[in-house]
Design a protein around this motif. Structure first.
Motif, mmCIF file in Angstrom:
data_model
loop_
_atom_site.group_PDB
_atom_site.id
_atom_site.type_symbol
_atom_site.label_atom_id
_atom_site.label_comp_id
_atom_site.label_asym_id
_atom_site.label_seq_id
_atom_site.Cartn_x
_atom_site.Cartn_y
_atom_site.Cartn_z
ATOM 1 N N VAL A 97 80.011 -9.005 89.505
ATOM 2 C CA VAL A 97 79.165 -8.056 90.216
ATOM 3 C C VAL A 97 79.785 -7.804 91.582
ATOM 4 C CG1 VAL A 97 76.891 -7.634 91.211
ATOM 5 C CG2 VAL A 97 77.093 -8.797 88.998
ATOM 6 N N VAL A 98 80.065 -6.542 91.887
ATOM 7 C CA VAL A 98 80.662 -6.172 93.168
ATOM 8 C C VAL A 98 79.570 -5.625 94.077
ATOM 9 C CG1 VAL A 98 82.411 -4.787 94.334
ATOM 10 C CG2 VAL A 98 82.830 -5.606 92.007
ATOM 11 N N VAL A 99 79.335 -6.306 95.212
ATOM 12 C CA VAL A 99 78.379 -5.832 96.213
ATOM 13 C C VAL A 99 79.156 -5.427 97.458
ATOM 14 C CG1 VAL A 99 76.504 -7.238 95.285
ATOM 15 C CG2 VAL A 99 77.982 -8.179 97.069
ATOM 16 N N GLU A 100 78.441 -4.952 98.484
ATOM 17 C CA GLU A 100 79.154 -4.325 99.597
ATOM 18 C C GLU A 100 79.414 -5.239 100.788
ATOM 19 O OE1 GLU A 100 77.119 -0.610 100.465
ATOM 20 O OE2 GLU A 100 78.601 0.398 99.234
ATOM 21 N N GLY A 101 78.594 -6.267 101.009
ATOM 22 C CA GLY A 101 78.750 -7.046 102.227
ATOM 23 C C GLY A 101 78.558 -8.533 102.028
ATOM 24 N N TYR A 102 78.829 -9.282 103.101
ATOM 25 C CA TYR A 102 78.729 -10.734 103.048
ATOM 26 C C TYR A 102 77.296 -11.186 102.772
ATOM 27 C CZ TYR A 102 83.153 -10.055 105.546
ATOM 28 O OH TYR A 102 84.401 -9.655 105.903
ATOM 29 N N THR A 103 76.318 -10.573 103.478
ATOM 30 C CA THR A 103 74.934 -10.978 103.259
ATOM 31 C C THR A 103 74.454 -10.590 101.864
ATOM 32 O OG1 THR A 103 74.150 -8.934 104.296
ATOM 33 C CG2 THR A 103 74.336 -10.900 105.700
ATOM 34 N N ASP A 104 75.041 -9.526 101.289
ATOM 35 C CA ASP A 104 74.682 -9.142 99.925
ATOM 36 C C ASP A 104 75.165 -10.185 98.919
ATOM 37 O OD1 ASP A 104 73.516 -6.767 100.782
ATOM 38 O OD2 ASP A 104 75.404 -5.661 100.660
ATOM 39 N N VAL A 105 76.357 -10.728 99.149
ATOM 40 C CA VAL A 105 76.859 -11.806 98.283
ATOM 41 C C VAL A 105 75.922 -13.005 98.376
ATOM 42 C CG1 VAL A 105 78.726 -13.473 97.928
ATOM 43 C CG2 VAL A 105 79.267 -11.082 98.383
ATOM 44 N N MET A 106 75.544 -13.368 99.593
ATOM 45 C CA MET A 106 74.633 -14.504 99.778
ATOM 46 C C MET A 106 73.313 -14.269 99.049
ATOM 47 S SD MET A 106 75.258 -15.199 103.854
ATOM 48 C CE MET A 106 74.085 -16.556 103.939
ATOM 49 N N ALA A 107 72.720 -13.097 99.258
ATOM 50 C CA ALA A 107 71.430 -12.792 98.640
ATOM 51 C C ALA A 107 71.532 -12.820 97.122
ATOM 52 C CB ALA A 107 70.941 -11.427 99.115
ATOM 53 N N ALA A 108 72.600 -12.255 96.592
ATOM 54 C CA ALA A 108 72.764 -12.216 95.142
ATOM 55 C C ALA A 108 72.874 -13.620 94.565
ATOM 56 C CB ALA A 108 73.993 -11.386 94.779
ATOM 57 N N HIS A 109 73.693 -14.457 95.169
ATOM 58 C CA HIS A 109 73.860 -15.822 94.678
ATOM 59 C C HIS A 109 72.552 -16.602 94.753
ATOM 60 C CE1 HIS A 109 78.313 -16.590 94.122
ATOM 61 N NE2 HIS A 109 78.277 -15.329 94.527
ATOM 62 N N LEU A 110 71.850 -16.457 95.868
ATOM 63 C CA LEU A 110 70.592 -17.190 96.031
ATOM 64 C C LEU A 110 69.515 -16.686 95.075
ATOM 65 C CD1 LEU A 110 70.566 -17.441 99.928
ATOM 66 C CD2 LEU A 110 71.117 -19.256 98.288
ATOM 67 N N ALA A 111 69.652 -15.435 94.626
ATOM 68 C CA ALA A 111 68.699 -14.864 93.667
ATOM 69 C C ALA A 111 69.066 -15.179 92.228
ATOM 70 C CB ALA A 111 68.608 -13.353 93.860
ATOM 71 N N GLY A 112 70.196 -15.851 92.026
ATOM 72 C CA GLY A 112 70.599 -16.206 90.670
ATOM 73 C C GLY A 112 71.711 -15.362 90.098
ATOM 74 N N GLY A 160 66.248 -13.958 105.868
ATOM 75 C CA GLY A 160 65.786 -14.852 104.816
ATOM 76 C C GLY A 160 66.728 -15.984 104.468
ATOM 77 N N PHE A 161 67.671 -16.299 105.367
ATOM 78 C CA PHE A 161 68.637 -17.363 105.093
ATOM 79 C C PHE A 161 68.311 -18.596 105.945
ATOM 80 C CE2 PHE A 161 71.323 -13.439 104.483
ATOM 81 C CZ PHE A 161 71.233 -13.453 103.095
ATOM 82 N N THR A 162 68.357 -19.753 105.321
ATOM 83 C CA THR A 162 68.054 -21.007 105.996
ATOM 84 C C THR A 162 69.327 -21.702 106.468
ATOM 85 O OG1 THR A 162 68.199 -22.342 103.988
ATOM 86 C CG2 THR A 162 66.088 -21.270 104.438
ATOM 87 N N ALA A 163 69.140 -22.814 107.167
ATOM 88 C CA ALA A 163 70.283 -23.613 107.610
ATOM 89 C C ALA A 163 71.063 -24.144 106.410
ATOM 90 C CB ALA A 163 69.810 -24.764 108.491
ATOM 91 N N GLU A 164 70.349 -24.495 105.332
ATOM 92 C CA GLU A 164 71.023 -24.975 104.116
ATOM 93 C C GLU A 164 71.860 -23.873 103.497
ATOM 94 O OE1 GLU A 164 71.413 -27.934 102.469
ATOM 95 O OE2 GLU A 164 70.693 -28.688 104.390
ATOM 96 N N PRO A 209 71.288 -5.471 98.228
ATOM 97 C CA PRO A 209 70.736 -6.725 97.694
ATOM 98 C C PRO A 209 70.111 -7.625 98.750
ATOM 99 C CG PRO A 209 72.803 -6.232 96.612
ATOM 100 C CD PRO A 209 72.643 -5.219 97.712
ATOM 101 N N CYS A 210 70.660 -7.643 99.964
ATOM 102 C CA CYS A 210 70.075 -8.486 101.013
ATOM 103 C C CYS A 210 68.680 -7.990 101.390
ATOM 104 C CB CYS A 210 70.990 -8.503 102.238
ATOM 105 S SG CYS A 210 70.402 -9.569 103.567
ATOM 106 N N ASP A 211 68.561 -6.664 101.634
ATOM 107 C CA ASP A 211 67.252 -6.087 101.953
ATOM 108 C C ASP A 211 66.278 -6.275 100.794
ATOM 109 O OD1 ASP A 211 68.149 -5.228 104.422
ATOM 110 O OD2 ASP A 211 68.768 -3.258 103.662
ATOM 111 N N LEU A 212 66.787 -6.087 99.598
ATOM 112 C CA LEU A 212 65.943 -6.173 98.407
ATOM 113 C C LEU A 212 65.362 -7.576 98.258
ATOM 114 C CD1 LEU A 212 65.083 -4.284 96.108
ATOM 115 C CD2 LEU A 212 67.035 -5.117 94.793
ATOM 116 N N ARG A 213 66.188 -8.573 98.448
ATOM 117 C CA ARG A 213 65.711 -9.954 98.352
ATOM 118 C C ARG A 213 64.696 -10.250 99.448
ATOM 119 N NH1 ARG A 213 67.307 -14.826 100.824
ATOM 120 N NH2 ARG A 213 66.708 -16.662 99.602
ATOM 121 N N GLN A 214 64.977 -9.761 100.637
ATOM 122 C CA GLN A 214 64.110 -10.044 101.778
ATOM 123 C C GLN A 214 62.726 -9.419 101.608
ATOM 124 O OE1 GLN A 214 65.891 -8.826 105.432
ATOM 125 N NE2 GLN A 214 64.221 -9.573 106.707
ATOM 126 N N HIS A 215 62.660 -8.194 101.073
ATOM 127 C CA HIS A 215 61.400 -7.468 101.002
ATOM 128 C C HIS A 215 60.682 -7.602 99.660
ATOM 129 C CE1 HIS A 215 63.424 -5.347 104.392
ATOM 130 N NE2 HIS A 215 62.192 -5.356 104.883
#
Length: 638
Positions: free
Chosen positions: A265-280, A149-153, A352-358
């Motif tokens: 907020v402490v998450v476990e991985g790099y994609t989780d940080v990305m997903a969390a930030h993009l989700a607000g 769910g991540f774009t080039a931007e 968080p990455c899976d959660l945002r995606q699904h």
């Protein structure tokens, strides 16, 4: 260890640093009059500019939120660096060599140069990886991002790149740039085998790991190809730049939101940080291949201002056993926080990455909102190990849970959790209360018998608020900052004269300075600034350090008043207008002071009466006439 930086070097750093140039790296500024600029405040959200700077005096002030200070304070507030770190950073930028007091030495110049070279190598690597992400070879890397769910931007925002396959792409580029083998070894960007040096990262998706200032100090690399024999995630090894126990991925992007919201907020991985930030959830960070530990906590406490007046830390973990164990390990460090600690676990086990995606952004935000206290999670998780249908099981569960409840710092919450625990275990609340009290006594005894080094550290930390309280007790009981009626002509004259003295001290003549020093100020905060001006003048403060000297000479609560006066707009469009305005304001102040003196003399004449001494009567009248002549002369100068 470095000693204190000598004051003259700090002053030189301030003098040689262009406040406007530094601020413009964060704020778009526009002219606000002669020598003044304004923009949207970087410290709070606003639509109308209320953030003002006056480069000539090296001061900024926000009329909205009250943030104020000099260029050092500005960077400390935005970058969350210490005073020494900030001065050293500005000194390097301004070309100032620092000296240190108390026999201490500053950073080794050779070591500083080495660090700069390693940072440059990482910058080159960063650029190479980002370019490579757009290559034909990196198709698999781009698909990995797209599938999540991540774009080039998004990739551009987080600086994601791709390490090309092959053994020496980065190595050869760095060698072409003049880096030596020793520098490459120290960087952690290469490995060494029987045939020499080769790229550590090959055929992997790359996340830059940055420090608080945004400088890249390492990388996290994700495996993409089945024939890659390495681990799923490969990080930079320990190096002069990269200490994994002190690194938090995403801290450069999250630091301002963390400080503003006092939440991390402490998450476990790099994609989780990305997903969390993009989700607000823009306060999310992750550790880099290690558990969240004591060194991380030091960073977090500074960011959230962990002084016992608020703030929260939220840990997110997978719902599996490994996630639960990680949460319990985090609980072991809970006592290091004054802030409240929480845990948020997604019941189905999605990160968080899976959660945002699904389920979308809202689901990620809802996960954080569903957080519950970490100590509650630790209690409930531990209860699962006991058979609560047996007496022995309930007794064991109580022995497990009582110390956790005893460790709850909030004295209002603790009795509530004693009752909750009694309900969960089916025990008498009084029995639970006694067990918790006993556990508390044992806990305190254990702390007293604990590691001596840790105790000394705790005593130092405990001494800080005590010193602050002592300092507060020594402050005057009478408020030094009071509301000012904008219609009060006396208060207005005092304020305007202080603006002139702080912003344009070189425009005052020796006679005007003498008259200013003998003036009487009536508004408490202006009187405090007036007294500080006299102290700064007596100490011989130079024009370059004038406002800093005055700010240092006032009580802390009046510091914002000094900054505000130093940046307030003066109604003048040209330099000639500034000169005329300053002359006019000072004349008006002196006229006001003359009026005060006349009123005092008239009162003395009235008290003298007809039977008073003739010589004194004549002297007071002559003084009145002299003051009136001076007042008329000032009016003629207007």
């Amino acid at each position: 260890m470095a000693g204190l930086i000598v004051r003259k070097d700090i002053d030189l750093v301030r003098e040689r640093t262009d406040l406007k140039a530094v601020v413009e790296e964060y704020v778009t500024l526009r002219s606000a009059g002669v020598g003044s600029f304004k923009g949207l405040c970087p410290f709070h959200d606003e639509r109308t500019p209320s953030f003002h700077i006056r480069p000539a005096v090296g001061t900024y002030h926000c009329f909205g939120c009250g943030e104020h200070g000099d260029v050092i304070a500005f960077l400390m507030a935005l970058e969350h660096t210490t005073f020494t770190e900030t001065v050293e950073r500005l000194a390097e930028r301004a070309g100032v060599e620092l000296h240190y007091e108390d026999g201490g030495s500053g950073p080794d110049r050779q070591e500083v140069g080495r660090r700069r070279r390693l940072l440059e190598a990482h910058k080159i690597a960063d650029e190479l990886f980002v370019r490579a992400l757009g290559s034909r070879e990196a198709q698999t890397a781009r698909e990995f991002l797209t599938d999540r769910g991540f774009t080039a931007e998004h990739a551009k925002h987080f600086g994601i790149g791709y390490a090309p396959q092959g053994w020496s792409n980065l190595h050869d580029e760095l060698r072409r740039r003049g880096f030596t083998d020793d520098e490459l070894r120290a960087s952690g960007l290469v490995s060494e085998g029987q045939r020499g040096l080769y790229d550590r990262f090959r055929g992997r998706l790359m996340w830059p790991i940055r420090d608080m200032t945004g400088a890249t100090i390492g990388f996290g690399a994700r495996k993409l190809y089945e024939d890659d024999p390495g681990p799923k995630y490969l990080n930079t090894p320990e190096s002069p730049l990269y200490k994994k126990s002190q690194v938090l991925y995403g801290i450069d992007l999250a630091k301002r939101s963390i400080a503003k919201k006092r939440q991390l907020v402490v998450v476990e991985g790099y994609t989780d940080v990305m997903a969390a930030h993009l989700a607000g959830v823009d306060t999310a960070v992750a550790t880099c291949g290690t558990a969240f530990g004591a060194e991380h906590i030091k960073i977090v406490r500074r960011l959230i201002s962990d002084d016992g007046t608020g703030g929260e830390v939220v840990f997110t973990f997978d719902g599996d056993e490994a996630g639960q164990n990680a949460a319990l390990k985090a609980f072991d460090e809970d006592h290091r926080f004054l802030a409240k600690t929480f845990v948020a676990v997604e019941p189905s086990g999605m990160d968080p990455c899976d959660l945002r995606q699904h389920k979308g952004d809202e689901a990620v935000r809802a996960l954080i909102s569903s957080r519950r206290p970490l100590f509650e999670f630790a209690i409930r998780a531990g209860l699962k190990d006991y058979d609560l249908n047996t007496v022995e099981g309930r007794a064991g569960a109580l022995r497990h849970a009582a110390p956790i409840v005893a460790g709850i710092k909030d004295s209002v919450l603790r009795p509530g959790y004693e009752r909750e625990l009694a309900g969960w275990l089916g025990l008498d609340p009084n029995d639970v209360r006694r067990a918790v009290a006993a556990a508390g006594r044992g806990r305190r005894a254990g702390e007293r018998a604990g590691d001596r080094t840790q105790q000394r550290a705790e005593r130092r930390e405990a001494a800080e608020p005590a010193q602050s309280a002592e300092h507060v007790d020594q402050q005057p009981r009478v408020p030094l900052v009071v509301p000012v009626d904008p219609r009060d002509p006396t208060a207005r004259r005092e304020r305007e004269s202080l603006e002139v003295v702080l912003q344009h001290p070189t425009l005052l003549s020796a006679e005007q300075w003498r008259a200013f020093y003998t003036s009487r100020f009536t508004v408490p905060q202006y009187a405090a600034v007036h007294a500080a001006v006299k102290r700064a003048g007596a100490s011989g403060a130079s024009p370059q350090h004038w406002v800093d000297a005055v700010r240092d000479a006032v009580p802390e609560e009046v510091g914002a008043v000094v900054s505000e006066l130093a940046v307030r707009d003066i109604p003048a469009r040209t330099e000639a207008d500034v000169v005329r305005y300053c002359q006019d304001i000072m004349n008006r102040l002196f006229a006001l002071q003359i009026q005060h003196q006349k009123e005092e003399l008239l009162g003395r004449l009235q008290r003298l009466g007809l039977d008073g001494a003739h010589d004194e009567f004549v002297r007071l009248n002559e003084e009145l006439m002299r003051l009136e002549a001076r007042r008329r002369a000032l009016r003629a100068e207007d």
